[in-house]
Enzyme design. Structure first.
Site, PDB file in Angstrom:
ATOM      1  N   GLU A   1       0.953  -6.409  -5.015  1.00 20.56           N
ATOM      2  CA  GLU A   1       0.578  -5.615  -6.047  1.00 20.56           C
ATOM      3  C   GLU A   1       1.746  -4.760  -6.797  1.00 20.56           C
ATOM      4  O   GLU A   1       1.890  -4.747  -8.069  1.00 20.56           O
ATOM      5  CB  GLU A   1      -0.492  -4.526  -5.722  1.00 20.56           C
ATOM      6  CG  GLU A   1      -1.002  -3.657  -6.849  1.00 20.56           C
ATOM      7  CD  GLU A   1      -2.345  -2.891  -6.439  1.00 20.56           C
ATOM      8  OE1 GLU A   1      -2.379  -1.870  -6.922  1.00 20.56           O
ATOM      9  OE2 GLU A   1      -2.962  -3.297  -5.817  1.00 20.56           O
TER      10      GLU A   1
ATOM     11  N   ASP B   1       0.803  -1.419   0.016  1.00 20.68           N
ATOM     12  CA  ASP B   1       0.043   0.043   0.039  1.00 20.68           C
ATOM     13  C   ASP B   1       0.786   1.328  -0.230  1.00 20.68           C
ATOM     14  O   ASP B   1       0.792   2.195  -0.831  1.00 20.68           O
ATOM     15  CB  ASP B   1      -1.097   0.176   1.193  1.00 20.68           C
ATOM     16  CG  ASP B   1      -0.494  -0.480   2.467  1.00 20.68           C
ATOM     17  OD1 ASP B   1       0.869  -0.597   2.601  1.00 20.68           O
ATOM     18  OD2 ASP B   1      -1.238  -1.168   3.367  1.00 20.68           O
TER      19      ASP B   1
END
Length: 378
Positions: A281, A21
Site C-alpha cells: 500500500e 502497516d
C-alpha cells in the site's frame, strides 16, 4: 472546542509482516505532528523505524504496545489501523474518557486502501460497539481511496516542494547510473514472473543498446533476485561508471542491492528511476506521487480477493492494455508473456501515471480530510 486547537492522537499499529502497516502509520503520525498535532504511535514491533525513520519526528512519541490503560488516559482521537485489536483495558480507557467532562474521544478504524466501489459507500460510516468495555460507543470507518468520495491518500504538504528541489542527475550519478541508463527499482515479494522480468530487462538492453540497471530493495526482493542470479559477475567498471558497492553484472544487466533507507530516501528512489516496481500500500501511493511508470504487486490473499482489488485499481488508473497485461502477469493472474519495455510503451505508462497523479492532486489529502472529519465529530 476550537477545531484548530492541537489534539492528542493515539494511533495503534500491529505489524503483521512486511513494512506497509508501520510505513503507513509512521507517515500518518509524522504528517499529523507536522501540522501541529500531538501523536503517540503505539506499535507491537517498532524495529523497522530504526532505519525507516532513524531521526524520529518532532511531536511523535513511539510507545510499546499496551495491554493496560495508558498512564494519563487516552487522547482526543484514537486510531485503530488496519483492523488491529486493542486490549480490553485500553478500550475501557476510551470509555472512561468518553464519560469525562468535555468532548468525547473520536474513535476511528483506519482501513486498507482500495479502489473498489464499497470504499465510497462505507467511508465515514459509524460502527456502534455492541459489547465489551466499549459498549455504547461508536467507531467510524475511515477509508483511504482514490476518489473524492473517500478519505484520500497520504500526501505531505511539502511533498511537491521536495520533489521540485530533487536533483535527479546528481542522485543517479551517486548511485552509479549511466546518464542514459534505464533505471528500474524493484520492491516486490516473490512473483512467479521475476525470472521473466530479469530476462526481459536483459533483452531490453540487448535490443535498444541502452544500459539497464536494476536497483533491488533489501529483504524479500533482494533474496528473490539473489536466488535466481547467484553472486553474479563482479566488474570494476559498468558503462563507464565505477561499480558501486553491492552491484553485480548478470550478462549485460547491472544489478545493485540497496541498503535499507529512511522513507524520504525511498521516495527519492522512485523519483530517480525510470520504472518502479512497488508492492503493498505505502509504496503504491508513493509511486503515484513520483509520476514515473510503475507496476504494482498487490498483497496476495488466500481467498483471491486481491484479484478484484487489482482490477478495480487498474480501472481507476485507466491503464492502457500493455500496462494492464503487465500487472496481470506480474501478479500471477495470467501465465502469459510480459509485454515489452520499449521507449514508446514506457512513455505511454508515464502519461497514464501523470494523468492519474493530476486527478489526485485536485483532491484533498488524507490528513486534511481526517482532521476535518475529526473536527466535525467533536
Amino acid at each position: 472546542m476550537n477545531a484548530a486547537a492541537p489534539l492528542r492522537w493515539d494511533i495503534f499499529c500491529q505489524v503483521i509482516d512486511n513494512y506497509g502497516d508501520i510505513g503507513v502509520c509512521w507517515r500518518l503520525a509524522a504528517d499529523l505532528a507536522g501540522r501541529g498535532q500531538r501523536v503517540r504511535l503505539w506499535v507491537d514491533n517498532a524495529s523497522a523505524l530504526a532505519w525507516m525513520a532513524p531521526g524520529g519526528a518532532p511531536g511523535v512519541q513511539v510507545m510499546p504496545w499496551p495491554t493496560q490503560a495508558p498512564a494519563g488516559g487516552l487522547g482526543d482521537v484514537v486510531v485503530e489501523a488496519f483492523g488491529c485489536e486493542i486490549a480490553p483495558a485500553v478500550v475501557a480507557a476510551i470509555a472512561q474518557r468518553a464519560q469525562a467532562p468535555g468532548a468525547p474521544p473520536v474513535w476511528i478504524n483506519l482501513e486498507y486502501l482500495s479502489a473498489e466501489g464499497y470504499v465510497e459507500r462505507c467511508h465515514a460510516l459509524p460502527s456502534p460497539v455492541l459489547s465489551g468495555p466499549g459498549a455504547g460507543l461508536v467507531k467510524h470507518f475511515f477509508y483511504p481511496g482514490f476518489t473524492a468520495g473517500t478519505g484520500g491518500l497520504l500526501r505531505e504538504p511539502d511533498l511537491a516542494e521536495r520533489q521540485a528541489r530533487f536533483d535527479r542527475s546528481a542522485w543517479r550519478a551517486q548511485h552509479g547510473l549511466a546518464p542514459a541508463a534505464l533505471a528500474v527499482s524493484l520492491f516486490c515479494y516473490e512473483p512467479a514472473a521475476l525470472p521473466a522480468l530479469l530476462a526481459l530487462l536483459a533483452q531490453t538492453e540487448a535490443e535498444t543498446e541502452q544500459p539497464v540497471h536494476l536497483l533491488t530493495t533489501p529483504g524479500r526482493a533482494a533474496a528473490a533476485v539473489r536466488a535466481l542470479v547467484g553472486s553474479g559477475e563482479a566488474d570494476e567498471n559498468i558503462h563507464g561508471i565505477g561499480l558501486q558497492p553491492n552491484t553485480i553484472k548478470r550478462e549485460k544487466l547491472s544489478i545493485s542491492y540497496l541498503p535499507s533507507v529512511p522513507q524520504a530516501q525511498f521516495d527519492q528512489l522512485l523519483w530517480g528511476c525510470d520504472l518502479n516496481f512497488v508492492r503493498g500500500e505505502d509504496s503504491l501511493v508513493r509511486a503515484l506521487w513520483a509520476g514515473r511508470p510503475f507496476v504494482w504487486q498487490i498483497y496476495p490473499q488466500s481467498d483471491l480477493a486481491h484479484q478484484g482489488k487489482l482490477h478495480a485499481f487498474l480501472d481507476w488508473l485507466q491503464a492502457p492494455p500493455s500496462l494492464r497485461c503487465f500487472h496481470v502477469v506480474w501478479n500471477g493472474l495470467d501465465s502469459g508473456a510480459l509485454p515489452a519495455l520499449d521507449p514508446a510503451t514506457l512513455a505511454q505508462w508515464a502519461a497514464c501515471t501523470q494523468a492519474a497523479r493530476a486527478r489526485l492532486l485536485t483532491q484533498d489529502n488524507l490528513v486534511t480530510l481526517l482532521l476535518g472529519f475529526v473536527a466535525k465529530k467533536r
